[in-house]
Every structure is written in structure tokens, then in C-alpha cells.
Design an enzyme around this catalytic site. Structure first.
Site, PDB file in Angstrom:
ATOM      1  N   HIS A 245      -8.787  50.144  -5.507  1.00  0.00           N
ATOM      2  CA  HIS A 245      -8.508  50.890  -6.739  1.00  0.00           C
ATOM      3  C   HIS A 245      -9.114  50.128  -7.906  1.00  0.00           C
ATOM      4  CE1 HIS A 245      -6.307  53.048  -9.857  1.00  0.00           C
ATOM      5  NE2 HIS A 245      -6.088  53.973  -8.943  1.00  0.00           N
TER       6      HIS A 245
ATOM      7  N   ASP B 277      -3.849  57.684  -1.914  1.00  0.00           N
ATOM      8  CA  ASP B 277      -4.449  58.640  -0.974  1.00  0.00           C
ATOM      9  C   ASP B 277      -4.276  58.226   0.480  1.00  0.00           C
ATOM     10  OD1 ASP B 277      -6.681  58.760  -3.548  1.00  0.00           O
ATOM     11  OD2 ASP B 277      -5.673  60.566  -2.829  1.00  0.00           O
TER      12      ASP B 277
HETATM   13  C1  SDX Z   1      -7.849  57.681  -6.882  1.00  0.00           C
HETATM   14  O1  SDX Z   1      -8.576  55.770 -11.367  1.00  0.00           O
HETATM   15  C2  SDX Z   1      -7.489  56.251 -10.859  1.00  0.00           C
HETATM   16  O2  SDX Z   1      -6.414  56.064 -11.341  1.00  0.00           O
HETATM   17  C3  SDX Z   1      -7.690  57.111  -9.633  1.00  0.00           C
HETATM   18  C4  SDX Z   1      -6.415  57.597  -8.934  1.00  0.00           C
HETATM   19  C5  SDX Z   1      -5.650  58.552  -9.788  1.00  0.00           C
HETATM   20  O3  SDX Z   1      -4.440  58.711  -9.557  1.00  0.00           O
HETATM   21  O4  SDX Z   1      -6.258  59.224 -10.640  1.00  0.00           O
HETATM   22  O5  SDX Z   1      -5.590  56.486  -8.613  1.00  0.00           O
HETATM   23  C6  SDX Z   1      -6.743  58.337  -7.639  1.00  0.00           C
HETATM   24  O6  SDX Z   1      -8.970  58.026  -7.090  1.00  0.00           O
HETATM   25  C7  SDX Z   1      -7.509  56.558  -5.932  1.00  0.00           C
HETATM   26  C8  SDX Z   1      -8.798  55.904  -5.298  1.00  0.00           C
HETATM   27  C9  SDX Z   1      -9.214  56.820  -4.123  1.00  0.00           C
HETATM   28  N1  SDX Z   1     -10.558  56.380  -3.612  1.00  0.00           N
HETATM   29  C10 SDX Z   1     -10.661  55.841  -2.396  1.00  0.00           C
HETATM   30  O7  SDX Z   1      -9.714  55.522  -1.673  1.00  0.00           O
HETATM   31  C11 SDX Z   1     -12.113  55.649  -1.966  1.00  0.00           C
HETATM   32  C12 SDX Z   1     -12.294  54.237  -1.398  1.00  0.00           C
HETATM   33  N2  SDX Z   1     -12.148  53.273  -2.514  1.00  0.00           N
HETATM   34  C13 SDX Z   1     -13.363  52.815  -3.138  1.00  0.00           C
HETATM   35  O8  SDX Z   1     -14.381  53.763  -3.247  1.00  0.00           O
HETATM   36  C14 SDX Z   1     -13.078  51.978  -4.395  1.00  0.00           C
HETATM   37  O9  SDX Z   1     -12.084  51.091  -4.082  1.00  0.00           O
HETATM   38  C15 SDX Z   1     -12.711  52.681  -5.699  1.00  0.00           C
HETATM   39  C16 SDX Z   1     -13.727  53.713  -6.079  1.00  0.00           C
HETATM   40  C17 SDX Z   1     -11.377  53.315  -5.598  1.00  0.00           C
HETATM   41  C18 SDX Z   1     -12.671  51.607  -6.789  1.00  0.00           C
HETATM   42  O10 SDX Z   1     -13.946  51.094  -6.897  1.00  0.00           O
HETATM   43  P1  SDX Z   1     -14.316  50.003  -8.040  1.00  0.00           P
HETATM   44  O11 SDX Z   1     -13.147  49.657  -8.876  1.00  0.00           O
HETATM   45  O12 SDX Z   1     -15.548  50.457  -8.723  1.00  0.00           O
HETATM   46  O13 SDX Z   1     -14.551  48.717  -7.194  1.00  0.00           O
HETATM   47  P2  SDX Z   1     -15.926  48.331  -6.535  1.00  0.00           P
HETATM   48  O14 SDX Z   1     -16.542  49.554  -5.944  1.00  0.00           O
HETATM   49  O15 SDX Z   1     -16.706  47.544  -7.530  1.00  0.00           O
HETATM   50  O16 SDX Z   1     -15.442  47.429  -5.330  1.00  0.00           O
HETATM   51  C19 SDX Z   1     -15.166  46.049  -5.548  1.00  0.00           C
HETATM   52  C20 SDX Z   1     -15.550  45.380  -4.229  1.00  0.00           C
HETATM   53  C21 SDX Z   1     -16.948  45.764  -3.745  1.00  0.00           C
HETATM   54  O17 SDX Z   1     -17.447  44.685  -2.992  1.00  0.00           O
HETATM   55  P3  SDX Z   1     -18.457  43.630  -3.769  1.00  0.00           P
HETATM   56  O18 SDX Z   1     -19.622  44.447  -4.302  1.00  0.00           O
HETATM   57  O19 SDX Z   1     -17.631  42.982  -4.859  1.00  0.00           O
HETATM   58  O20 SDX Z   1     -18.864  42.663  -2.662  1.00  0.00           O
HETATM   59  O21 SDX Z   1     -14.661  45.828  -3.182  1.00  0.00           O
HETATM   60  C22 SDX Z   1     -15.392  46.552  -2.199  1.00  0.00           C
HETATM   61  C23 SDX Z   1     -16.726  46.914  -2.811  1.00  0.00           C
HETATM   62  O22 SDX Z   1     -17.739  47.006  -1.825  1.00  0.00           O
HETATM   63  N3  SDX Z   1     -14.609  47.739  -1.888  1.00  0.00           N
HETATM   64  C24 SDX Z   1     -14.360  48.185  -0.659  1.00  0.00           C
HETATM   65  C25 SDX Z   1     -13.522  49.303  -0.838  1.00  0.00           C
HETATM   66  N4  SDX Z   1     -13.312  49.500  -2.158  1.00  0.00           N
HETATM   67  C26 SDX Z   1     -13.987  48.538  -2.795  1.00  0.00           C
HETATM   68  N5  SDX Z   1     -14.753  47.761   0.561  1.00  0.00           N
HETATM   69  C27 SDX Z   1     -14.294  48.474   1.622  1.00  0.00           C
HETATM   70  N6  SDX Z   1     -13.486  49.552   1.534  1.00  0.00           N
HETATM   71  C28 SDX Z   1     -13.081  49.997   0.312  1.00  0.00           C
HETATM   72  N7  SDX Z   1     -12.281  51.056   0.215  1.00  0.00           N
END
Ligand code: SDX
Length: 431
Positions: A308, A366
Site C-alpha cells: 500500500h 483487497d
Molecule cells: C487500494 O491509495 C489507497 O488508499 C488505495 C486503497 C483505497 O482504499 O482507496 O487503499 C485501495 O488500492 C489498495 C491497494 C490495492 N492494490 C494491490 O493490492 C496491487 C498490488 N500492490 C502494488 O501494486 C503496490 O503495493 C501499490 C500500488 C498498492 C502501492 O505501490 P507504491 O506505493 O507505488 O509502491 P511501489 O510500487 O513503489 O513498491 C515499493 C516496492 C517496490 O520494490 P522496489 O522497486 O523498491 O525494489 O515494493 C514492491 C515494489 O516492487 N512491491 C511489491 C508489491 N507492492 C510493492 N512487490 C511484490 N508484490 C507487491 N504487491
């Protein structure tokens, strides 16, 4: 917010500017950069808005480190346990919990606006039967301004209130109709003798051929899912609604824009993507393979339902959702649901893996919602429409807060331009 009288000093080249520091009632201070470009001829650069406060708001506060979510100061776990969705709607819209009389009046108004204009039924027939329900919801909600033109003048507080009631009341009807249309069953009209969640379940699962009794445990779980998704600060879809509304667009068009943004798998589409992922994993013995893929920089695969932008601890909604999942699956006698088994083992394996704990990737809202919805009989294609239905009150509360701000300005970000500098046109024969 309070002006702390403190300032942040920004110095570079021969420029020094003093930027005011503002203090919130909760959370980090903010540096007010509204005059930065005028004073220093520079922009700030923050493409994902990871360090940017886009507005001030009094509706919802998230402490990502503690895993805390407050709606008008009330913690989500207490609201999920002691309140119910329409009372939370009142709280988000008005800022205070209602008295018994206020709640009764609010619920009566919502209940008596659940039917949609009968002419709108024709809109559904324009879609293919295999259309995604989110595509239908997006289209039908956007078209509401054509049917409810008498509540589109955003400068009129009474019209704003009517539009808010219409959308909160009609969204379950539209979502249920989108579902019925895609499965080829007749639409079921709302009933005024049912509560909000029971009405929605009946509109989705009743058929004219027999009576339908709503199971109170399922309607309580449904209501709790609505409550857990109601609002969440300036997430992507809420920011979309705010930006669309800042141009003065009508509220129905702005909520349709929020629905479109929520559909993405990184946002509200994650519950559908999460369940599809759990099904693809299939069995507990395949979990290590998927954990390895999620950690592999060269593999775009991510664990859906994990991570998140704000929460760097457990999403408090996921904790409540997990408890609901156990109750619903226990009731339905599917506690040995293979998908739930994979979910529980996957959560355990991921939380034990340093990659996830170091990056503070915890289950989010989720991760468990899809399991409950599937157990209740919804197809994965209905997961995000249910999220959109629930979040409508959050979008509207944030819209209402923004529109009634006399300092409202159209949102118009600048950019870091990396394209070509000035150059003259070249005739085709000279290229
Ligand atoms: C919702 O914003 C809100 O409030 C949203 C929400 C709401 O109520 O409105 O809470 C609802 O959207 C919840 C989130 C649902 N999405 C998912 O579950 C999809 C999977 N999650 C990821 O896509 C991700 O975690 C996000 C999009 C939710 C957050 O992404 P960020 O904050 O942009 O973080 P990032 O992509 O920069 O990740 C940081 C690191 C990265 O690695 P590095 O580049 O630092 O090496 O963590 C890794 C990412 O690769 N990473 C994951 C991961 N999420 C982040 N690795 C594996 N699996 C994951 N799910």
C-alpha cells in the site's frame, strides 16, 4: 490547519525563499509551496504524489506507520463493529454521528431514492451481455446527469445535496442491474422494507420465480464490506473526483471519473486480481513459486492484495475483513475453501519473508474482500463494482468538502518538460 509561524528555507544559486510550515491536527507538517514558482521560478517534482498534500481535508486520516484509519476521528475497527454503513455515510458527509432522529431521516431519504429513472433501463440494453459490470456502471453513472438534470448545478447547495442522496441511494441498484444484465436475469427492483445491504443482496440474487430471504449474517458482512471501503483520504480515485470537480463538472460525471480510475488493478481492481491470483496459484505447494516471482525484479508479477502506498503496517481494514471472512465461510460451511487456504498460507509465507517485511508489504483491504464476496456468490467481475458502490459516499463527501471551499481553484499541475526545444517546421520533401 494552523500556521506554525515556522518557515522552511530553500536556498539555491542566488535564490533564498522562506516557505511557511503549516501544522495539521494529525500527521506530518506541510511546507506551503503555493508561492514557490512566483518567488523562485522553480516547480517541485513529485509524479506519484508520494510527498505531496493535494488539499486540506477533515474527513479521513490514515496513520500508515501505526496502521490506523480514522473517519472524522472515529477508528475504522470501532465503526465496523458498532456502526453500520448508512450511519458512516452520515458521519462522512456531515462530520458528526447522527442522533437517532437524524439517522432515521437520513435512512428514509436514502431508502426512498433507490429506484432509478425507468428510461435508464434502456441504457443497459445497449451493452453486450459479456460487458464488464464496471464498464456498465461507468456508462450509466455518467449518463445520470442526463436524467437528473435538476441536481447538476454545483453552485446550489440544495442541488448538491439532492445529487449526493441520489448517488448514494441509486449506486446499489445500478450495480445490481449491471450484474443481472450480464447474467441474463431480469432486474429486481429495490424494496423500501429492507436495509441498504439486504436490499443490494436481494437485487443481486433474487429471481421472480421464488421468494428470497436475506441471511442476516450475510447482510451484516455485506454492510461491513461497504463500511470498510467507504473512504480513504486522497487515493487515486478520490483525487480523480476532486480534479474533475475542480473544473465545475457536474457531480455525476465526476463520480463516473472516479469509477473509471478505481477500475485499475493497482487500485480498486486489486480485489478481482487478487482472487484470480489465488485461483492461479491453486494449491498451497505452489506458493513458494509465486513468492519468488513477486520478489523477482525481472518479473512484473506482484502479490495482489499486498502492499500500500500509505500503510507500512497492516491495513486495519484487512484485519476486520479477515475476521469477516472466517465468519462468512464458517456460516456457509466452506471454511475449508481451497482459495481461503491458499490465502491464509500465502499471507503467512509472505509475512515470514524478509523481502515483504523489509519493504513493509502487508495485506491490504483487497486481500480478503474477494474471498468473502466469492463465498457470498458474487463473480470476480462484481468485486470492483461493489468497491465503487461503497466508495461513492467517500467520493461525494470529498467532492462536497472541496466544492464548498470558497478558495476552490481548478487543479492544473505543471511538468518537468523533457521534450524538444523550439524548432522550425520541415516540409515533407526535405525530411
Ligand atoms: C487500494 O491509495 C489507497 O488508499 C488505495 C486503497 C483505497 O482504499 O482507496 O487503499 C485501495 O488500492 C489498495 C491497494 C490495492 N492494490 C494491490 O493490492 C496491487 C498490488 N500492490 C502494488 O501494486 C503496490 O503495493 C501499490 C500500488 C498498492 C502501492 O505501490 P507504491 O506505493 O507505488 O509502491 P511501489 O510500487 O513503489 O513498491 C515499493 C516496492 C517496490 O520494490 P522496489 O522497486 O523498491 O525494489 O515494493 C514492491 C515494489 O516492487 N512491491 C511489491 C508489491 N507492492 C510493492 N512487490 C511484490 N508484490 C507487491 N504487491
Amino acid at each position: 490547519m494552523t500556521d506554525t509561524q515556522k518557515t522552511a528555507t530553500l536556498s539555491f544559486d542566488d535564490t533564498t525563499v522562506e516557505l511557511p510550515i503549516l501544522s495539521p491536527s494529525e500527521g506530518p507538517d506541510v511546507i506551503d509551496i503555493r508561492k514557490l514558482y512566483a518567488q523562485a521560478n522553480v516547480f517541485t517534482y513529485d509524479p506519484g504524489f508520494t510527498s505531496t498534500a493535494s488539499c486540506d481535508s477533515a474527513i479521513t486520516y490514515i496513520d500508515g506507520g501505526k496502521g490506523e484509519l480514522l473517519h472524522r476521528g472515529y477508528p475504522i475497527d470501532q465503526l465496523a463493529e458498532k456502526s453500520h454503513y448508512l450511519e458512516v455515510c452520515y458521519l462522512l458527509l456531515n462530520g458528526e454521528l447522527p442522533t437517532a432522529a437524524e439517522l432515521e431521516e437520513f435512512e428514509n431519504i436514502v431508502t426512498r431514492h433507490t429506484m432509478i429513472h425507468e428510461q435508464m433501463v434502456n441504457l443497459f440494453r445497449g451493452f453486450r451481455r459479456d460487458a464488464h459490470p464496471m464498464a456498465i456502471m461507468n456508462g450509466v453513472v455518467g449518463a445520470m446527469s442526463a436524467f437528473y438534470h435538476d441536481s447538476t448545478d454545483i453552485t446550489d447547495p440544495r442541488q448538491r445535496e439532492i445529487a449526493a442522496f441520489r448517488m448514494i441511494a441509486k449506486m446499489p441498484t445500478i450495480a445490481a442491474m449491471a450484474y443481472k444484465y450480464t447474467i441474463g436475469q431480469p432486474f429486481v427492483y429495490p424494496r423500501n422494507d429492507l436495509d441498504y445491504a439486504s436490499n443490494f443482496l436481494r437485487m443481486c440474487f433474487a429471481v421472480p420465480a421464488e421468494d428470497y430471504e436475506v441471511n442476516p449474517i450475510l447482510s451484516r458482512a455485506m454492510d461491513r464490506i461497504f463500511t470498510l471501503h467507504a473512504d480513504h483520504e486522497q487515493n487515486a480515485s478520490t483525487s480523480t473526483v476532486r480534479l474533475a470537480s475542480s473544473s465545475g463538472a457536474n457531480p455525476f460525471a465526476c463520480i463516473a471519473a472516479g469509477i473509471a480510475c478505481l477500475w485499475g488493478p493497482a487500485h480498486g481492481g486489486a480485489n478481482q486480481a487478487c482472487l484470480e491470483m489465488l485461483r492461479e496459484i491453486g494449491t498451497v505447494d505452489r506458493i513458494p513459486e509465486y513468492i519468488a516471482r513477486a520478489k523477482d525484479k525481472n518479473d512484473p508479477f506482484r502479490l495482489m492484495g499486498f502492499g500500500h502506498r500509505v500503510y507500512k503496517n497492516f491495513d486495519p481494514r484487512a484485519k476486520v475483513m479477515k475476521q469477516s471472512a472466517d465468519e462468512v465461510l464458517d456460516l456457509l460451511g466452506v471454511e475449508d475453501n481451497p482459495v481461503l487456504q491458499v490465502a491464509k498460507e500465502l499471507e503467512k509465507a509472505a509475512l515470514a519473508d524478509p523481502y515483504f517485511s523489509e519493504k513493509k508489504l502487508f495485506p491490504n483491504v483487497d486481500f480478503y474482500s474477494g474471498i468473502i464476496l466469492e463465498a457470498m456468490g458474487f463473480p470476480t467481475s462484481m468485486f470492483t463494482p461493489i468497491f465503487a458502490l461503497s466508495r461513492t459516499v467517500g467520493w461525494i463527501s470529498q467532492w462536497k468538502e472541496m466544492i464548498s471551499d470558497p478558495a476552490l481553484k481548478i487543479g492544473r499541475p505543471r511538468q518537468l518538460y523533457v521534450g524538444d526545444s523550439f524548432r522550425d517546421y520541415v516540409d515533407v520533401e526535405n525530411r
